[in-house]
Design a protein around this motif. Sequence first.
Motif, PDB file in Angstrom:
ATOM      1  N   VAL A 204       0.845  -1.192   0.000  1.00 31.99           N
ATOM      2  CA  VAL A 204       0.000   0.000   0.000  1.00 31.99           C
ATOM      3  C   VAL A 204       0.882   1.245   0.000  1.00 31.99           C
TER       4      VAL A 204
ATOM      5  N   ALA B 122       4.123   1.771  -4.855  1.00 31.41           N
ATOM      6  CA  ALA B 122       3.997   0.324  -4.674  1.00 31.41           C
ATOM      7  C   ALA B 122       5.325  -0.402  -4.820  1.00 31.41           C
TER       8      ALA B 122
ATOM      9  N   ASN C 287       3.560  -1.629   6.275  1.00 30.28           N
ATOM     10  CA  ASN C 287       2.714  -2.462   5.436  1.00 30.28           C
ATOM     11  C   ASN C 287       2.367  -3.788   6.104  1.00 30.28           C
TER      12      ASN C 287
ATOM     13  N   SER D 246      -2.400   0.796  -4.141  1.00 30.86           N
ATOM     14  CA  SER D 246      -1.617  -0.401  -3.852  1.00 30.86           C
ATOM     15  C   SER D 246      -1.320  -1.139  -5.144  1.00 30.86           C
TER      16      SER D 246
END
Length: 324
Positions: free
Chosen positions: A145, A190, A197, A251
């Motif tokens: 993300v 990303a 994360n 993401s």
Amino acid sequence: MNTLQFHQKTALFLITFLVFNVWAIAQITTKPYINPGNPASAITNPPWIEIYTTANLAGTKYEFRGNRTNIELPNSNLYSFRVQPGYIAYLTNCNNDLQTEEIYRGEVSNYNKKICNIRFAPVADAFVSFHGISTPIHNNDCRRVFGSVKVSVQERTPSGQMIPCPMSYRHGRGVPMGLFEATIYQNANANTTSFQNQYVRNFDGRVIPTLDQFTYLAAGSSEIAGATFIVSEAALRQNRVFVTVTTMLGSAHKSNDLASDFSSNVRMPTPIVHSMGYHEFNGRNSTVVVGPYQAVGSPDSNIAASGGIYKQFRVHLSKLRNIR
């Protein structure tokens, strides 16, 4: 009158005189302070602010005690001031027609606005901590993300004015006065990895997960992702404190390890601003969930396609009180 009667009357007079003087002294020492700027408010030991005519608490000092209106200070391009510990000072900025109030605590070394009104309130803290993000996870790519989550806090005054509340701590560290928005989650894209994360949890489409553990900034770190804002005790008690969350997330995506629909850029089209009362943080462990926020993207292998991949994000926050 015999000698005994004389001594009895003398003793009675001395006792009466002593009691009267003790009472009179008590009236003097406990007389309430009458604020010259607001005679209707009689305050015992009112809070104070020291205002200096130059920066860094230098120059001529002016001390004001209790709520004041229409104060007069020498014209200066730069002031500084110190507020009594345990209190916040609401300073009315008279440089604009709206005469908006601003909240300050502690020492401020540089201030370049005209002050005309001052009022005080006992200080309190509003905590906002980040607990993670939930989203449908197809494989570990979905945990990559990126984007940001930002929070700010506002206080509604008794007159109905909404004023921003300054931040005092971010991620457990003190910040200078004058900052009003905290970024509590941030990851560039990303293709970068973020320790945070690991706090991206799966939302299976049915039950929103409960994320009740703090997010730390890095492995082994004691710094918790979140911020503390300065508000008044009365505003907290009267539900006049509000939180604004600004979310912009995206993401990577792949529905399974063998899928060809990989996308590195499934993102929300625009940031979304969500506001709520601070008292709404009243669920389990004082947590709250904002969202869902819709994200959309296309497989990297088909750049001409529009849409085709959709995801939702939810942000989990709390007001648990160990941000610092």
